[in-house]
Scaffold this active site. Structure first.
Site, short mmCIF file in Angstrom:
data_model
loop_
_atom_site.label_atom_id
_atom_site.label_comp_id
_atom_site.label_asym_id
_atom_site.label_seq_id
_atom_site.Cartn_x
_atom_site.Cartn_y
_atom_site.Cartn_z
N SER A 44 0.83 -1.21 0.00
CA SER A 44 0.00 0.00 0.00
C SER A 44 0.86 1.26 0.00
CB SER A 44 -0.97 -0.01 1.18
OG SER A 44 -0.60 -0.97 2.14
N SER A 46 4.39 1.12 -0.78
CA SER A 46 5.70 0.88 -1.40
C SER A 46 5.61 -0.04 -2.60
CB SER A 46 6.64 0.25 -0.36
OG SER A 46 6.14 -1.02 0.02
N LYS A 63 13.19 -1.31 -2.24
CA LYS A 63 11.84 -0.93 -1.82
C LYS A 63 11.71 0.57 -1.92
CE LYS A 63 8.65 -1.96 1.97
NZ LYS A 63 8.47 -2.88 3.12
N ASP A 113 18.55 -7.26 0.15
CA ASP A 113 18.87 -8.52 -0.52
C ASP A 113 17.76 -8.87 -1.51
OD1 ASP A 113 21.23 -9.74 0.47
OD2 ASP A 113 20.23 -10.23 2.36
N ALA A 115 15.59 -11.58 -3.16
CA ALA A 115 15.16 -12.96 -2.91
C ALA A 115 14.42 -13.43 -4.15
CB ALA A 115 14.27 -13.02 -1.66
N ASP A 158 4.40 -10.38 12.50
CA ASP A 158 3.56 -10.66 11.32
C ASP A 158 4.18 -11.78 10.48
OD1 ASP A 158 1.33 -10.41 9.70
OD2 ASP A 158 2.13 -8.71 8.57
N GLU A 162 3.80 -15.43 3.32
CA GLU A 162 4.06 -14.32 2.39
C GLU A 162 5.32 -13.55 2.78
OE1 GLU A 162 1.04 -15.05 3.73
OE2 GLU A 162 -0.46 -13.68 2.89
N ASP A 176 9.73 -7.91 5.73
CA ASP A 176 8.60 -7.11 6.22
C ASP A 176 8.62 -6.91 7.73
OD1 ASP A 176 6.41 -5.57 6.27
OD2 ASP A 176 5.05 -6.99 5.31
N1 ADE Z 1 9.43 -8.72 -2.74
C1 ADE Z 1 9.46 -7.98 -1.63
N2 ADE Z 1 10.70 -7.92 -1.15
C2 ADE Z 1 11.47 -8.66 -1.97
C3 ADE Z 1 12.85 -9.01 -2.00
N3 ADE Z 1 13.68 -8.56 -1.06
N4 ADE Z 1 13.28 -9.80 -2.97
C4 ADE Z 1 12.43 -10.24 -3.90
N5 ADE Z 1 11.13 -9.95 -3.94
C5 ADE Z 1 10.66 -9.16 -2.99
#
Ligand code: ADE
Length: 324
Positions: A44, A46, A63, A113, A115, A158, A162, A176
């Site tokens: 919401s 970012s 982000k 990082d 991911a 949290d 996800e 998160d």
């Molecule tokens: N989505 C949200 N954060 C992420 C991350 N660090 N790497 C890959 N996808 C993402």
């Protein structure tokens, strides 16, 4: 300005000034230092984008947070919590690392990082459910990461599939921390490390306690009852995740949030046929209404469900099991 720059976010560039003498200048990383690529996720406040450092060619997830929107919606505090907690959690492979922060007129940027394996939820949905070996592996990496954050005085609050991301080799990266809580230093305050009385008691936190019950399925009974989260609240969520990996669905799920909360408060859940007995025993020791009666991290690690797991460094050097 209420946004703080991050001191560590600097890089040294050797240049010459015309006198023939090499000069070392400290230059902060900025938007210009990255090539931005595909969108990885949207929240919401970012957007997360893939990006490459133009100098090193290292890939990151950046982000991007909209400053006006965050101020308007009074979320400044939570953005700062996310930055502060990530800055505390830099020494563990299972937590998304924050490398740099910077800003321009419009946005804040968190360089994280990458991911590239995406969310554990996505992988689970594709598979339906995991076998006991995969559940043991992902469960162990999640637990090792949670143990580390708790040892650093951070409660996530949290945890859910996800928020468990996977890197290119399918190792866990927890993300998160916008709703995390930093516990007061037990040495300084005299408060024990197991619990922080007064957690979530100020106005803003109470407001958030309500608003971050966005993920009804993993919320602990103490948060619903007393608006009070502690380290054991993360272990409740961990129990829900272990159940979900094996069953393919979370233990407490109903038509709406209110009914889900009622199920949680009544500990109203059952195991599907074929749920492994040793996993059932672990989950039953985690999904316990009274937080102080839940199995603590060290006992979870030594539970029979995790027999054979090499805790600490070797867990993260291990090859992730093939999903089946
Ligand atoms: N989505 C949200 N954060 C992420 C991350 N660090 N790497 C890959 N996808 C993402």
């Amino acid at each position: 300005e209420e946004w703080q720059e991050q001191g560590a976010a600097v890089t040294a560039r050797r240049e010459t000034d015309g006198s023939g003498q090499p000069q070392t200048r400290i230059v902060k990383k900025g938007v210009k230092d990255f090539n931005f690529g595909r969108t990885l996720g949207e929240g919401s406040y970012s957007t997360v984008l893939a990006a490459t450092d133009r100098q090193t060619l290292k890939e990151y997830a950046i982000k991007v947070l909209d400053k006006r929107h965050i101020i308007k919606e009074k979320k400044v505090k939570y953005v700062n919590i996310e930055r502060d907690t990530l800055n505390r959690l830099t020494e563990h492979p299972g937590i998304v690392r924050l490398y740099y922060t910077f800003q321009d007129e419009r946005s804040l940027y968190f360089v994280l990082d990458l991911a590239s394996g995406g969310e554990l939820l996505g992988v689970l949905k594709k598979m339906g459910s995991f076998d006991i070996e995969c559940t043991r592996f992902y469960g162990a990496e999640i637990l090792d990461s949670v143990a580390y954050m708790h040892s650093r005085g951070v409660i996530h609050r949290d945890l859910k599939p996800e928020n468990v991301l996977l890197d290119h080799e399918m190792h866990v990266k927890i993300t998160d921390f916008g709703t995390a809580k930093i516990l007061p230093d037990p040495q300084k305050s005299g408060i024990g490390s197991q619990e922080a009385p007064g957690d979530l008691t100020d106005g803003a936190d109470t407001e958030r306690a309500v608003s971050f019950v966005g993920t009804a399925e993993y919320v602990s009974p103490e948060l619903l009852r007393d608006k009070n989260a502690c380290k054991a609240s993360d272990l409740w969520a961990f129990g829900c995740i272990i159940y979900q990996l094996l069953a393919g669905r979370p233990p407490f799920k109903a038509a709406n949030e209110y009914l889900t909360f009622q199920k949680i408060l009544a500990l109203d859940y059952t195991f599907p046929d074929g749920f492994p007995e040793v996993a059932r025993d672990l989950v039953e020791r985690l999904l316990v209404l009274e937080p102080s009666n839940r199995l603590p991290v060290e006992h979870i690690k030594s539970h029979q469900f995790f027999d054979g797991v090499q805790w600490s460094k070797s867990l993260w050097r291990q090859k992730a099991p093939r999903l089946k």
